[in-house]
Design an enzyme around this catalytic site. Structure first.
Site, PDB file in Angstrom:
ATOM      1  N   HIS A 110      33.191  -9.813 -50.992  1.00 49.02           N
ATOM      2  CA  HIS A 110      32.920 -11.045 -51.727  1.00 49.02           C
ATOM      3  C   HIS A 110      34.205 -11.697 -52.213  1.00 49.02           C
ATOM      4  O   HIS A 110      35.243 -11.057 -52.386  1.00 49.02           O
ATOM      5  CB  HIS A 110      31.955 -10.798 -52.900  1.00 49.02           C
ATOM      6  CG  HIS A 110      32.560 -10.166 -54.114  1.00 49.02           C
ATOM      7  ND1 HIS A 110      33.273 -10.882 -55.047  1.00 49.02           N
ATOM      8  CD2 HIS A 110      32.546  -8.872 -54.565  1.00 49.02           C
ATOM      9  CE1 HIS A 110      33.663 -10.063 -56.024  1.00 49.02           C
ATOM     10  NE2 HIS A 110      33.253  -8.846 -55.747  1.00 49.02           N
ATOM     11  N   CYS A 111      34.116 -13.003 -52.401  1.00 47.51           N
ATOM     12  CA  CYS A 111      35.162 -13.777 -53.067  1.00 47.51           C
ATOM     13  C   CYS A 111      34.494 -14.404 -54.283  1.00 47.51           C
ATOM     14  O   CYS A 111      33.735 -13.722 -54.990  1.00 47.51           O
ATOM     15  CB  CYS A 111      35.790 -14.798 -52.123  1.00 47.51           C
ATOM     16  SG  CYS A 111      34.617 -15.858 -51.236  1.00 47.51           S
ATOM     17  N   LYS A 112      34.717 -15.671 -54.544  1.00 50.32           N
ATOM     18  CA  LYS A 112      34.083 -16.292 -55.705  1.00 50.32           C
ATOM     19  C   LYS A 112      32.683 -16.798 -55.380  1.00 50.32           C
ATOM     20  O   LYS A 112      31.719 -16.508 -56.083  1.00 50.32           O
ATOM     21  CB  LYS A 112      34.951 -17.448 -56.227  1.00 50.32           C
ATOM     22  CG  LYS A 112      34.451 -18.044 -57.535  1.00 50.32           C
ATOM     23  CD  LYS A 112      35.418 -19.090 -58.080  1.00 50.32           C
ATOM     24  CE  LYS A 112      34.916 -19.667 -59.404  1.00 50.32           C
ATOM     25  NZ  LYS A 112      35.855 -20.694 -59.951  1.00 50.32           N
TER      26      LYS A 112
END
Length: 200
Positions: A110-112
């Protein structure tokens, strides 16, 4: 799309934004919120690949520590379509080496928001799986929506996966039983450096 059955009196399990299964034991999403922790518990995660340069939120860090989950951080700066900053290919290569190691599965990427940085990593993973580019791009755009970036597609298209072939050829999969949870991965001792369980 993963559907989790819950009893009528149980708390509702809420997945993180943009959550999806990539492959057996590999998941993707945006940054999990505390309201998503119950859902994440059902995945029995061993690892999380976090693609932002910012420090991991304390609530998330507490969750990771409480569930003995390994956190691999590869800090990639967020950018806009007009930004001249490109994604470092060596950073994606490092993240891919962690991703293909089944000892880290089940793993959440995941990122943001689970769109651009996560989409680029998954896109390069698909190239490693020898997907055709049109299918890779369709998957990227499905998660990025109207905010898809041509620069990301160019990065995926030009990313060189041959640098990972030696790593793949040197991996030996040993299957015991029929369940994927019994897979083990061994590296040949010569020529391969095992990924470190540290933030990068």
């Amino acid at each position: 799309m993963m559907i989790v059955d819950v009893e009528e009196n149980d708390d509702v399990l809420v997945p993180p934004t943009n959550f999806s299964m990539v492959e057996d034991g590999i998941f993707r999403s945006g940054l999990p919120q505390p309201s998503n922790f119950g859902f994440l518990e059902t995945l029995n995660l061993r690892s999380i690949i976090y693609l932002c340069p910012e420090a991991y939120p304390q609530e998330n860090m507490d969750f990771v520590d409480a569930h003995d989950i390994k956190l691999f951080q590869f800090g990639i700066e967020g950018k806009t379509e007009s930004s001249s900053t490109s994604i470092p290919s060596h950073t994606i290569t490092g993240a891919l080496k962690v991703l293909i190691d089944v000892r880290n599965h089940p793993v959440l990427i995941h990122c943001k928001r689970g769109k651009h940085r996560t989409g680029c990593l998954v896109g390069c993973f698909r190239k490693l799986q020898t997907w055709c580019l049109s299918s890779v791009f369709e998957e990227y755009q499905r998660f990025a929506g109207v905010k898809w970036r041509a620069t990301d597609l160019r990065f995926i298209e030009t990313f060189e996966v041959m640098c990972l072939r030696q790593c793949l050829y040197s991996i030996i999969y040993q299957y015991q039983g029929y369940g994927s949870n019994k897979r083990r991965l061994l590296y040949q001792e010569e020529g391969i450096q095992k990924p470190k369980i540290k933030s990068i």
